[in-house]
Design an enzyme around this catalytic site. Sequence first.
Site, PDB file in Angstrom:
ATOM      1  N   GLY A 139       7.946   5.216   4.315  1.00 24.72           N
ATOM      2  CA  GLY A 139       7.354   4.203   5.178  1.00 24.72           C
ATOM      3  C   GLY A 139       8.288   3.012   5.238  1.00 24.72           C
ATOM      4  O   GLY A 139       8.952   2.743   6.248  1.00 24.72           O
TER       5      GLY A 139
ATOM      6  N   CYS B  63      -8.223 -20.015   0.745  1.00 28.67           N
ATOM      7  CA  CYS B  63      -8.660 -20.763  -0.435  1.00 28.67           C
ATOM      8  C   CYS B  63      -8.309 -19.996  -1.710  1.00 28.67           C
ATOM      9  O   CYS B  63      -9.187 -19.627  -2.495  1.00 28.67           O
ATOM     10  CB  CYS B  63     -10.156 -21.030  -0.370  1.00 28.67           C
ATOM     11  SG  CYS B  63     -10.625 -21.907   1.127  1.00 28.67           S
TER      12      CYS B  63
ATOM     13  N   ARG C 214       2.089  -9.084   0.387  1.00 32.43           N
ATOM     14  CA  ARG C 214       2.960  -8.604  -0.682  1.00 32.43           C
ATOM     15  C   ARG C 214       3.384  -9.711  -1.656  1.00 32.43           C
ATOM     16  O   ARG C 214       3.388  -9.477  -2.866  1.00 32.43           O
ATOM     17  CB  ARG C 214       4.188  -7.892  -0.118  1.00 32.43           C
ATOM     18  CG  ARG C 214       3.829  -6.629   0.689  1.00 32.43           C
ATOM     19  CD  ARG C 214       5.040  -5.853   1.154  1.00 32.43           C
ATOM     20  NE  ARG C 214       5.710  -5.224   0.047  1.00 32.43           N
ATOM     21  CZ  ARG C 214       6.740  -5.703  -0.594  1.00 32.43           C
ATOM     22  NH1 ARG C 214       7.304  -6.828  -0.216  1.00 32.43           N
ATOM     23  NH2 ARG C 214       7.250  -5.068  -1.609  1.00 32.43           N
TER      24      ARG C 214
HETATM   25  C1  LIG Z   1       2.564   4.801   0.317  1.00 31.87           C
HETATM   26  C2  LIG Z   1       2.986   6.217   0.324  1.00 31.87           C
HETATM   27  C3  LIG Z   1       4.155   6.595   0.968  1.00 31.87           C
HETATM   28  C4  LIG Z   1       5.109   5.601   1.589  1.00 31.87           C
HETATM   29  O1  LIG Z   1       5.715   4.816   0.612  1.00 31.87           O
HETATM   30  P1  LIG Z   1       6.990   3.913   0.969  1.00 31.87           P
HETATM   31  O2  LIG Z   1       7.262   3.191  -0.298  1.00 31.87           O
HETATM   32  O3  LIG Z   1       6.602   3.033   2.075  1.00 31.87           O
HETATM   33  O4  LIG Z   1       8.097   4.837   1.351  1.00 31.87           O
HETATM   34  C5  LIG Z   1       4.454   7.932   1.038  1.00 31.87           C
HETATM   35  N1  LIG Z   1       3.653   8.861   0.486  1.00 31.87           N
HETATM   36  C6  LIG Z   1       2.525   8.539  -0.166  1.00 31.87           C
HETATM   37  C7  LIG Z   1       1.686   9.623  -0.749  1.00 31.87           C
HETATM   38  C8  LIG Z   1       2.158   7.209  -0.284  1.00 31.87           C
HETATM   39  O5  LIG Z   1       1.055   6.884  -0.940  1.00 31.87           O
END
Ligand SMILES: *Cc1c(COP(=O)(O)O)cnc(C)c1O
Length: 429
Positions: free
Chosen positions: A276, A342, A312
């Site tokens: 991701g 808040c 984050r």
């Molecule tokens: C969150 C997640 C991802 C993506 O993680 P990144 O750090 O954004 O690459 C991929 N697979 C699973 C199962 C996740 O929970």
Amino acid sequence: MPASQAFERRLQPVLHAAARCFGTPFHIYDEQGIHETCTAFDEAFARTPYREYFAVKGLPNPRMLKILAGRGLGFDCSSVPELTLAAQAGAVGHDICFTSNNTSSDELLAALKLGALINIDDVAVFGKLEDLGQVPDTLCFRVQPSKAVDTGESYLGDVESAKFGIPVTQLVDVCARAQRRGVTSFGLHMMLGSGFLSTEPFLRTVDLLLEQAERLRAELGITVEFINLGGGLGIPYEPDQRRFDLAGLGSSITERLERWERQHGVRRPRVLFESGRFVTGPHGVLVTRVVNRMSKAREYVGVDAGMSALMRPAMYGAYHHITVPEGGDRPTEVVDVVGSLCENNDKFARRRELPAVAEGDLVVIHDTGAHALSMGFNYNGRLRPQELLLRTNGSVERIRRAEEERDYFATLDFPPLRMAPEDISAGAS
Ligand SMILES: *Cc1c(COP(=O)(O)O)cnc(C)c1O
């Protein structure tokens, strides 16, 4: 990491116009940069059959998913709404992998209906497929890391506490059960964590999965056809952090798999990823405007966005680089950059040295292309901002409007539902 200089160059001519036209705050995503990352993936894995399944939770916007689908990416989902988004972007069958945990039968049914590649996170979930009488021919099994390297932002390799995956002690049994239920094509999945900047955890994952693939072949005669290394490829959020060596990862994985193929005389498995952050993270920024300058023990810069747009920093203490587009020649000062929630951790930066800003100036927060808006929440009635797309041709599209009060109230009926006095007396009699 400052957004790439190329992204900054592309953004600069449209930044003020976009802020005027659409108002602030907004996330804006750089289509060109995303294409370049997709190309880098293709080049790194040119010698190994691979597929990237974009983790929808990173950037669940249909417009963005369509761009990624156009590049041949599949989608990794873990909820029914994420499945809907993937299907809406045109993904069918094994274009989707469903890597969920603590999964319900309804969720499995939704994934089955789309023909998604299902990742089994626990024996109990396999039992649900059996109960539904719908065990697909192809299944992937998520393996709990038994030993791993402890680096990165969130680490899942701790067997004592990790909720994800099938313990290796249960793997052969559940795969044998799957064989009896007619599964003919097997894959294995493992994800050690997120935000890794070195290739080492991924090579370790390959080794751990190949070890399990050998066991399955020896004990059950199964040939594992694909290994899914999960997500977790990191990006340099801080200016002095190194970039992830994707080309190096590609060649190291290819070498390992070729060696394994020669050693064992079986065809090497295909490689799947569920990245991701790496795919879209660096290709987005959050553009905010200064609404207040406040002087207390520290100097505060209050902006018009907060944790609803990006949590984050508050959640992980994560660093996000910040720049001031008009700040070039100004003297710097040390400030906290804050939102309006808040909660005293509603801060994008603490004691950060930035060019001096005044009310009305734009402030740009970097690396918000993944796990930013999607993680935002409505605590305190704070609404999530809009999303814009900077196209390769330099034009800007709004791809999600900002939330409004009507969205916050969408699950409420006004006036509140009340029991009428006659209902109460009817129930009593
Ligand atoms: C969150 C997640 C991802 C993506 O993680 P990144 O750090 O954004 O690459 C991929 N697979 C699973 C199962 C996740 O929970």
